[in-house]
Design an enzyme around this catalytic site. Structure first.
Site, mmCIF file in Angstrom:
data_model
loop_
_atom_site.group_PDB
_atom_site.id
_atom_site.type_symbol
_atom_site.label_atom_id
_atom_site.label_comp_id
_atom_site.label_asym_id
_atom_site.label_seq_id
_atom_site.Cartn_x
_atom_site.Cartn_y
_atom_site.Cartn_z
ATOM 1 N N HIS A 1 42.026 44.295 38.999
ATOM 2 C CA HIS A 1 40.849 44.462 39.869
ATOM 3 C C HIS A 1 41.208 44.203 41.330
ATOM 4 C CE1 HIS A 1 36.277 44.196 40.259
ATOM 5 N NE2 HIS A 1 36.730 43.982 41.486
ATOM 6 N N HIS B 1 40.576 46.169 45.521
ATOM 7 C CA HIS B 1 39.900 47.223 46.309
ATOM 8 C C HIS B 1 40.873 47.701 47.381
ATOM 9 C CE1 HIS B 1 35.729 46.474 44.757
ATOM 10 N NE2 HIS B 1 36.292 45.318 44.430
ATOM 11 N N GLN C 1 29.762 51.342 45.786
ATOM 12 C CA GLN C 1 29.523 50.078 46.506
ATOM 13 C C GLN C 1 28.067 49.896 46.947
ATOM 14 O OE1 GLN C 1 31.906 47.285 47.965
ATOM 15 N NE2 GLN C 1 29.788 46.684 47.605
ATOM 16 N N HIS D 1 31.223 46.454 38.355
ATOM 17 C CA HIS D 1 30.910 45.184 38.999
ATOM 18 C C HIS D 1 29.562 44.765 38.415
ATOM 19 C CE1 HIS D 1 34.092 46.206 41.729
ATOM 20 N NE2 HIS D 1 33.896 45.134 42.458
ATOM 21 N N GLU E 1 27.437 40.110 39.980
ATOM 22 C CA GLU E 1 28.215 39.334 40.952
ATOM 23 C C GLU E 1 27.249 38.713 41.955
ATOM 24 O OE1 GLU E 1 31.106 41.388 43.335
ATOM 25 O OE2 GLU E 1 32.083 39.531 43.952
ATOM 26 N N ASP F 1 40.942 40.908 43.352
ATOM 27 C CA ASP F 1 39.733 41.480 43.944
ATOM 28 C C ASP F 1 39.953 41.951 45.379
ATOM 29 O OD1 ASP F 1 37.153 42.399 44.027
ATOM 30 O OD2 ASP F 1 36.215 40.425 44.233
#
Ligand code: FE2
Length: 447
Positions: free
Chosen positions: A69, A71, A164, A222, A225, A321
């Site tokens: 994981h 980005h 997102q 996701h 969170e 992450d």
């Protein structure tokens, strides 16, 4: 003559602690045999000769680290156009929304490949990256699809279409997600806790599952969170995975709200998650940093229930992450540091639990990515591995041991000296310090 031989290594996780010699040819493991007494004897005996020989000297050999994981589209953008001063997830999203119009193909390729080189040097040769697809031009997606091909000889890169700014709450969100599937992502994402309403959140999970089913893709959402104990989309995702039969092709990332659930609901949920077969990815460094920002004291850790999920038989992996982006300003793309922090943050600190933390950056994320027969130290599999000068997985985590050698598909791609300090204490003998207790020292750590 074959391509590569590793002499006198110990295979991590194997039942025996015996030294082995490992042969590699044409990018794959071709033999694993008990070591000759010493390297010179092996050469005299006419054993297989290789273009490259690595004498591991009793060090561990492990399958490469796996990053489940990250980005990459946002990486190395911290401070652009402004810093996330509050340190919240929400201000991070706001900063990213301001940075996103500045994205170009060259910008995304340069930053993501820089961090992938860091991953390679750290011995992480499988990486799953989310890429924001709430962009009508899908600039980052196209750039990362290109990067996936450009790095293929060293790193197996999987891409998740990550909405997102929402699927239902962003204009054309569902259409953009499906367009990403058409362009060739490996997995479909979601962000149900960010959607405007609870109903939109549920609907967004259904949309993601539907696209994944129709295109034959994995799901990596996701999920929850947030420190809101009312955020309960994990039950929706797990139930959908169960009912559709997607099961372990589904991953829930973060699930930090589980850190705030009451015991009765947690008990019910563990059954639902275990039954579903889904994977969970915990990102301990970033969620320790992002969560609990709205709390006074007591201040929550904001992590998912790692110990309880493992006990329930759920596959849980650790991820990094963010690396120097609007959500987290630090990071070196090193899974060992993630496992080190994760052990503390989730209180997995008994010897067996620390060893489990090592699995949470190797075997367990490999299962998240569905690597199965393409991963591991075994004849016939791709010869991608790391050499770790350490006694065992516990020792790797305790001393945060970096690989001395990284091999990708049979090619030696990174080397590093074993970390050692020379101590010149006045009035005493000069001493080499590598933080191994003297009574535990073996060949690789003799100093
Ligand atoms: Fe994330």
């Amino acid at each position: 003559m074959i391509d590569l031989i590793v002499r006198r290594a110990r295979v991590i996780g194997s039942d025996s602690n015996a030294l082995v010699d490992i042969s590699v040819d044409n990018g794959r493991f071709t033999a694993i045999i008990p070591s000759a007494i010493d390297a010179a004897a092996a050469e005299d005996s006419g054993a297989a000769q290789a273009r490259t020989t690595i004498d591991a000297g009793g060090a561990l050999i492990s399958a490469p680290f796996v990053e489940p994981h990250v980005h990459l589209d946002a990486t190395l953008t911290a401070g652009e156009p402004r810093w996330n001063e509050s340190g919240t997830l929400w201000e991070g999203i706001a900063c990213w929304t301001e940075r996103k119009p500045l994205l170009t193909r060259d910008d995304v390729v340069a930053r993501s490949e820089e961090v992938l080189r860091w991953y390679a040097a750290n011995g992480a040769l499988h990486v799953r990256s989310h890429v924001d697809v709430t962009d009508p031009d899908l600039v980052a997606l196209d750039a990362l699809l290109e990067v996936r091909d450009r790095v293929r000889d060293v790193i197996g890169l999987q891409l998740v279409a990550f909405p997102q700014e929402g699927i239902c709450s962003f204009p054309q969100g569902a259409e953009l997600l499906e367009e990403a599937a058409r362009r060739g992502v490996d997995a479909i994402g979601a962000i149900p806790h960010f959607e405007d309403t609870r109903e939109d959140g549920v609907r967004s999970v259904e949309i993601a599952i539907d696209i994944a089913e129709r295109y034959g893709l994995q799901v990596d959402a996701h999920c929850d969170e947030i420190d809101d104990e009312q955020s309960r989309f994990i039950e929706v995702l797990a139930t959908q995975a169960h009912r559709t039969g997607l099961r372990d092709r589904v991953t829930a990332s973060h699930t930090t709200a589980m850190g705030s659930y009451n015991a009765a609901y947690s008990y019910k949920l563990q059954r639902i998650i275990a039954r579903s077969g889904i994977n969970i990815v915990c990102n301990p460094i970033v969620n320790l940093h992002l969560q609990g920002r709205f709390d006074s004291y007591p201040k929550r850790r904001g992590l998912t229930q790692v110990k309880e999920l493992l006990a329930a038989g759920v596959n849980v992996a650790f991820g990094h992450d963010d690396i120097m982006d609007p959500w987290y300003p630090m990071g070196t793309a090193n899974p060992i540091s993630v496992a080190f922090v994760g052990a503390h943050a989730t209180q997995l600190t008994s010897p067996a639990e620390v060893a489990e933390c090592f699995r949470m950056i190797t075997d367990r994320p490999a299962a998240v990515l569905g690597l199965s027969a393409e991963y591991g130290i075994a004849v016939g599999r791709p010869a991608s591995f790391v050499i770790l000068p350490a006694a065992d997985p516990f020792d790797v985590i305790r001393r945060q041991v970096r690989p001395t050698h990284v091999v990708a598909h049979g090619a030696l791609i990174a080397t590093a000296p074993a970390a050692v300090s020379t101590l010149r204490w006045p009035g005493r003998d000069v001493e080499e310090i590598n933080f191994v207790r003297k009574q535990d020292a073996v060949d690789w750590a003799a100093g």
